[in-house]
Design an enzyme around this catalytic site. Structure first.
Site, PDB file in Angstrom:
ATOM      1  N   ASP A  65       0.813  -1.216   0.000  1.00  0.00           N
ATOM      2  CA  ASP A  65       0.000   0.000   0.000  1.00  0.00           C
ATOM      3  C   ASP A  65       0.846   1.266   0.000  1.00  0.00           C
ATOM      4  OD1 ASP A  65       0.773  -0.715   2.612  1.00  0.00           O
ATOM      5  OD2 ASP A  65      -0.892   0.356   3.538  1.00  0.00           O
ATOM      6  N   HIS A  66       2.171   1.118   0.076  1.00  0.00           N
ATOM      7  CA  HIS A  66       3.044   2.295   0.095  1.00  0.00           C
ATOM      8  C   HIS A  66       3.914   2.439  -1.151  1.00  0.00           C
ATOM      9  CE1 HIS A  66       2.405   3.610   4.352  1.00  0.00           C
ATOM     10  NE2 HIS A  66       1.900   2.386   4.395  1.00  0.00           N
TER      11      HIS A  66
END
Length: 306
Positions: A65-66
């Protein structure tokens, strides 16, 4: 004026309400990205931010998610015939992960990509510095500090007259050289200006347990963007994340001017998160939503691109 544009404010997975982490710092015509979760390219387009103006991307850690928005961004830059280099910064293993990432699919970028692995590093640029510091997330992970260089104070007419001088063209020469000689007397810039103006300081933790290093690097920051994934310690468990209460406690101890509670877990709707945060957090805070903008100068302004 420095703008902090929240492109994605949630964590773990995107929802209808918000995307996963990405923060754009808009400063002096440049765009710097902190994290680049999946869908960041779409968020940039919605915010009317040109990917071609991005020179530096700072990844806090390699959970999907990063960083999974990186490939679509690079491919679009190539389609738009980008030529200038792109610099990607991150923690240990960044070089290995990015090399593997770029080898996937029938695709090669049209421009140079420079990968930098950081520990606790101080990077100096023309008008600002970026510091990286280690956080506690169970894997190699970094937080980042953006520190604008301090600026000289304004010319002080009273000080100028006390030296028997009048405002004039000599002031421009003094500003360039730092010192000049007038009527046989050496005049320094600080002799005729007020107190230096502190440059803006912004801190982004990425994902982390509450830890002392965040507090140390956040001392008197203008804005602390602290992950606050969960509302309770029970929800948090052993996930290497922080709660709203822990983020607020760190901000208070570090004496920051403004706290942004970031990386909200998908289980919480914005309204219930806000209600709970209002009850828990006694410190000055905001809960940014996608496309919210914080403008930082002598004061801060909050607006939205939605």
């Amino acid at each position: 004026m420095l703008e902090v544009i929240f492109l994605g404010t949630g964590g773990i997975m995107p929802t209808k309400e918000r995307n996963v982490p990405a923060i754009a710092l808009k400063y002096g015509g440049e765009i710097i990205l902190w994290d680049i979760g999946e869908g960041t390219l779409r968020q940039l387009n919605t915010a009317k931010l040109s990917p071609m103006k991005i020179e530096k991307i700072f990844i806090t850690h390699f959970h999907g998610d990063h960083y999974l928005g990186l490939m679509s961004l690079i491919q679009t830059m190539t389609l738009w015939k980008r030529e200038c280099p792109l610099h990607i910064y991150g923690p240990k293993y960044t070089f290995e992960f990015i090399q593997n990432y770029l080898k996937s699919g029938f695709f090669r970028p049209s421009f140079e990509i420079h990968v930098h692995e950081l520990g606790e590093t101080r990077l100096k640029f023309k008008d600002y510095e970026i510091w990286s510091f280690k956080v506690d997330h169970g894997i190699p992970a970094l937080g980042y500090v953006f520190k604008e260089k301090d600026k000289r104070g304004n010319f002080d007419v009273k000080k100028i007259r006390e030296l028997g001088l009048k405002p004039g063209p000599w002031m421009k020469e003094l500003e360039i050289k730092g010192k000049i000689e007038i009527n046989g007397k050496l005049i320094y810039l600080e002799d005729v200006t007020g107190k230096p103006k502190k440059g803006v300081k912004i801190v982004y933790t990425g994902d982390t347990e509450q830890c002392e290093r965040v507090k140390l690097f956040s001392e008197r920051a203008d804005l602390l963007i602290h992950e606050a994934t969960y509302l309770s310690r029970e929800d948090k468990g052993d996930s290497y994340h922080s709660t709203v209460e822990e983020a607020c406690e760190t901000a208070k101890r570090a004496k920051v001017k403004l706290l942004a509670l970031f990386h909200r877990a998908p289980r919480y709707k914005y309204e219930e998160y806000l209600q709970e945060a209002n009850e828990i957090c006694e410190y000055k805070f905001i809960i940014p939503q996608d496309f919210d903008v914080v403008r930082l100068g002598e004061k801060y302004e909050l607006s939205s691109l939605r």
